[in-house]
Motif scaffolding. Structure first.
Motif, PDB file in Angstrom:
ATOM      1  N   GLY A  88       0.806  -1.200   0.000  1.00 41.53           N
ATOM      2  CA  GLY A  88       0.000   0.000   0.000  1.00 41.53           C
ATOM      3  C   GLY A  88       0.846   1.260   0.000  1.00 41.53           C
ATOM      4  O   GLY A  88       1.935   1.303   0.584  1.00 41.53           O
ATOM      5  N   SER A  89       0.367   2.265  -0.671  1.00 35.60           N
ATOM      6  CA  SER A  89       0.969   3.594  -0.683  1.00 35.60           C
ATOM      7  C   SER A  89      -0.113   4.543  -1.166  1.00 35.60           C
ATOM      8  O   SER A  89      -1.208   4.102  -1.562  1.00 35.60           O
ATOM      9  CB  SER A  89       2.200   3.640  -1.592  1.00 35.60           C
ATOM     10  OG  SER A  89       1.886   3.220  -2.903  1.00 35.60           O
TER      11      SER A  89
ATOM     12  N   SER B  79      -3.970   1.955  -2.080  1.00 31.99           N
ATOM     13  CA  SER B  79      -4.448   1.206  -0.910  1.00 31.99           C
ATOM     14  C   SER B  79      -5.328   0.032  -1.322  1.00 31.99           C
ATOM     15  O   SER B  79      -5.418  -0.976  -0.608  1.00 31.99           O
ATOM     16  CB  SER B  79      -5.223   2.136   0.032  1.00 31.99           C
ATOM     17  OG  SER B  79      -6.323   2.731  -0.646  1.00 31.99           O
TER      18      SER B  79
ATOM     19  N   VAL C 265      -3.801  -3.596  -1.292  1.00 30.94           N
ATOM     20  CA  VAL C 265      -3.723  -4.300  -0.006  1.00 30.94           C
ATOM     21  C   VAL C 265      -5.096  -4.802   0.413  1.00 30.94           C
ATOM     22  O   VAL C 265      -5.234  -5.917   0.931  1.00 30.94           O
ATOM     23  CB  VAL C 265      -3.132  -3.371   1.072  1.00 30.94           C
ATOM     24  CG1 VAL C 265      -3.137  -4.062   2.428  1.00 30.94           C
ATOM     25  CG2 VAL C 265      -1.712  -2.981   0.709  1.00 30.94           C
TER      26      VAL C 265
ATOM     27  N   VAL D 252       0.296  -1.488   6.651  1.00 34.44           N
ATOM     28  CA  VAL D 252       0.290  -0.404   5.672  1.00 34.44           C
ATOM     29  C   VAL D 252       0.900   0.851   6.296  1.00 34.44           C
ATOM     30  O   VAL D 252       1.023   0.961   7.527  1.00 34.44           O
ATOM     31  CB  VAL D 252      -1.150  -0.093   5.202  1.00 34.44           C
ATOM     32  CG1 VAL D 252      -1.745  -1.302   4.503  1.00 34.44           C
ATOM     33  CG2 VAL D 252      -2.033   0.345   6.364  1.00 34.44           C
TER      34      VAL D 252
ATOM     35  N   VAL E  22      -7.828   1.329   4.719  1.00 31.27           N
ATOM     36  CA  VAL E  22      -7.714  -0.123   4.573  1.00 31.27           C
ATOM     37  C   VAL E  22      -8.599  -0.832   5.587  1.00 31.27           C
ATOM     38  O   VAL E  22      -9.223  -1.853   5.278  1.00 31.27           O
ATOM     39  CB  VAL E  22      -6.239  -0.555   4.712  1.00 31.27           C
ATOM     40  CG1 VAL E  22      -6.113  -2.074   4.724  1.00 31.27           C
ATOM     41  CG2 VAL E  22      -5.405   0.031   3.567  1.00 31.27           C
TER      42      VAL E  22
ATOM     43  N   THR F 216      -5.574  -4.360  10.999  1.00 27.57           N
ATOM     44  CA  THR F 216      -4.746  -3.377  10.303  1.00 27.57           C
ATOM     45  C   THR F 216      -3.625  -2.915  11.225  1.00 27.57           C
ATOM     46  O   THR F 216      -3.848  -2.654  12.409  1.00 27.57           O
ATOM     47  CB  THR F 216      -5.570  -2.161   9.853  1.00 27.57           C
ATOM     48  OG1 THR F 216      -6.742  -2.608   9.188  1.00 27.57           O
ATOM     49  CG2 THR F 216      -4.766  -1.295   8.899  1.00 27.57           C
TER      50      THR F 216
ATOM     51  N   TRP G 107       6.556   4.572   2.269  1.00 28.34           N
ATOM     52  CA  TRP G 107       7.161   3.676   3.240  1.00 28.34           C
ATOM     53  C   TRP G 107       8.488   4.239   3.748  1.00 28.34           C
ATOM     54  O   TRP G 107       9.251   4.851   3.007  1.00 28.34           O
ATOM     55  CB  TRP G 107       7.406   2.307   2.619  1.00 28.34           C
ATOM     56  CG  TRP G 107       6.168   1.473   2.538  1.00 28.34           C
ATOM     57  CD1 TRP G 107       5.280   1.432   1.507  1.00 28.34           C
ATOM     58  CD2 TRP G 107       5.687   0.569   3.515  1.00 28.34           C
ATOM     59  NE1 TRP G 107       4.266   0.553   1.790  1.00 28.34           N
ATOM     60  CE2 TRP G 107       4.485   0.004   3.024  1.00 28.34           C
ATOM     61  CE3 TRP G 107       6.132   0.173   4.778  1.00 28.34           C
ATOM     62  CZ2 TRP G 107       3.746  -0.926   3.734  1.00 28.34           C
ATOM     63  CZ3 TRP G 107       5.399  -0.752   5.488  1.00 28.34           C
ATOM     64  CH2 TRP G 107       4.208  -1.298   4.968  1.00 28.34           C
TER      65      TRP G 107
END
Length: 517
Positions: free
Chosen positions: A256-257, A261, A264, A283, A291, A300, A310
């Motif tokens: 995820g970024s 999202s 994911v 994430v 998410v 999560t 990240w």
């Protein structure tokens, strides 16, 4: 189901003749019977059958078929492409047997303008060339290929073993070739019977029983198989009555970024549907709420970020989430991860240190672009799931090169990485560095949409978490994923399918492999 090359089939037939004492003519008679059985079953209305025979042993199969069909009451006729003085020994013996029954196959090197060839038939049989071809057809056979391609109209064509013009050992036709409606592969399917684009020329595929126990070539890096439902049914086994969520593994989906999202979410939802007892979506912390709302059955975990993406400081907390669990599990790494420097560092460090099996997908694979052997620096089992472009970047080759030789590049990637390689696309390939490669038969073009690969990643991770070995988890995951796509296509059509439809159909797909549905 084992799929063989030309050389492997020659060795199999030689073993049947030399070790089992089965005469070559008996194999030829059995081949003719298997082909006649297929014709009777698939074309019950056909009565007038024309057989185009070559001068080798495939032509001998055709001449044996002439006798078999005649004894069954068919009005059968055979034509030989070329002069009779160049028939193989076995084909000559079959020709003599035909003449003894009052059947007189005609030598017709030039089909164009031959009145007998132009007669009306219900069915044509292609017994011109078998598995020995590795170059474009030429001479009388080439003229027959051209004539049959252009002149037989709507009359069905059945090929014995392989449509003439194909190389049995490769997926790429070497030149002009016939397009059959039905192919009866003798003994074992050949590479060209199974792998596209060559397999597109074969129509429906039937395996013809040669009537003797043929030795199957052993597994190995270069072995090829086709996955079958019956080999996967019951592979997961029944769940124990005392089982609980900790009994079926914990999948961590890391990715995820910003803007990605959904990757994911789809992978996490697929892991839940794939049977994992627990699923955690790891994430960047600013994506937690999104998410969390998208995958309500999973947990999560928010991790440190850097500039909206990240951070390499997420490595340690992610590893604690993967390693510090009471129950066994698996890591799905890469969906929507991004291609920042920190994301690449994270992917490399986490893979190197994970002790749980890993499914590496998408941006996780791209973190190793041009450095495939670096994937060996790990302790855990690994499955990678590239599409052709990602595999090309991993191996440092052009995408067109991968597309033109999918099997070869999947084998190379498995060899260099020591991982199970899932090369996605039409006829997804699952290549194990020691056992060989499987061709998946399920799936359809409607699955060519964003997110489909993320669903596959989640399914394979769930199967790993439940204890399946990587080759089995990959084979079953790919088969179920494609089957879910086929069920979704039946419900929605290929045009309107979305990746979330695959998640919804995973339940029925898995049920069909449980033995209870």
């Amino acid at each position: 189901m084992r799929v063989v090359t030309n050389d492997e089939m020659r060795s199999i037939e030689a073993a049947a003749i030399d070790d089992l004492g089965v005469p070559a003519l008996v194999l030829m008679e059995n081949a003719a019977r298997a082909t006649a059985d297929a014709i009777a079953e698939c074309y019950p209305e056909a009565r007038r059958v024309a057989i185009a025979c070559g001068r080798g042993n495939n032509g001998g199969d055709g001449l044996a078929l002439l006798r078999d069909l005649t004894t069954r009451g068919y009005d059968a006729t055979a034509f030989i492409a070329g002069s009779l003085d160049r028939l193989s020994l076995e084909a000559t013996q079959q020709f003599v047997s035909c003449e003894q029954l009052g059947l007189s196959p005609a030598a017709v090197p030039e089909p164009a303008g031959c009145d007998a060839v132009d007669a009306e038939f219900d069915l044509w049989v292609d017994a011109l060339l078998g598995t020995g071809l590795n170059r474009p057809v030429e001479g009388p056979v080439a003229r027959w290929v051209d004539w049959l391609c252009n002149r037989r109209g709507d009359v069905p064509l059945v090929s014995v073993d392989l449509p003439t013009g194909l190389d049995a050992s490769t997926a790429l036709p070497p030149g002009p070739h016939l397009i059959a409606d039905l192919t009866v592969a003798l003994g074992f399917p050949k590479v060209a019977n199974v792998l596209a684009p060559a397999s597109d020329a074969g129509g429906r595929l039937r395996i013809g029983d040669l009537g003797v126990p043929l030795p199957e070539p052993p597994p190995g890096p270069d072995a090829l198989y086709q996955s079958r439902r019956r080999d996967l049914v019951g592979r997961l086994g029944a769940r124990p009555k005392e089982g609980h969520k900790g009994s079926f593994g914990h999948v961590v989906v890391a990715g995820g970024s910003s803007g990605y999202s959904g990757a994911v979410v789809l992978a996490a939802r697929a892991a839940v549907r794939g049977g994992a007892g627990l699923v955690t979506a790891a994430v960047p912390e600013h994506l937690v709420d999104v998410v969390d709302a998208g995958s309500i059955e999973s947990m999560t975990l928010g991790l440190p970020t850097e500039g909206g993406g990240w951070s390499r400081h997420a490595v340690e907390p992610l590893l604690r989430a993967v390693i510090g669990r009471a129950s066994p599990g698996a890591l799905a790494l890469g969906p929507g991860l991004g291609l920042t420097d920190d994301a690449r560092v994270l992917a490399r460090q986490v893979l190197a240190r994970s002790t749980s099996p890993v499914v590496l997908d998408a941006d996780g694979i791209s973190a190793f672009a041009g450095d495939a052997r670096a994937l060996r620096a790990r302790d855990a089992d690994l499955v990678i799931t590239p599409h052709p472009g990602e595999l090309a970047r991993l191996l440092g080759v052009a995408t067109d090169s991968v597309v033109s030789d999918r099997w070869g590049h999947a084998r190379r990637a498995a060899r260099e990485t020591g991982a199970v390689v899932v090369l996605k696309g039409r006829q997804t390939l699952i290549s194990d560095p020691a056992l060989g490669t499987w061709v998946n038969p399920t799936g359809n073009p409607g699955m060519a949409s964003g997110g489909s690969g993320d669903v596959l990643t989640g399914v394979i991770a769930a199967l790993l978490a439940q204890g399946l070995e990587p080759p089995s988890a990959a084979r079953m995951g790919v088969y179920v994923h494609g089957l879910a796509g086929d069920l979704a296509a039946a419900a929605w059509g290929e045009t309107s399918m979305a990746a979330s439809d695959l998640v919804d159909e995973l339940g029925p797909a898995f049920k069909s492999l449980s033995g209870s549905g």
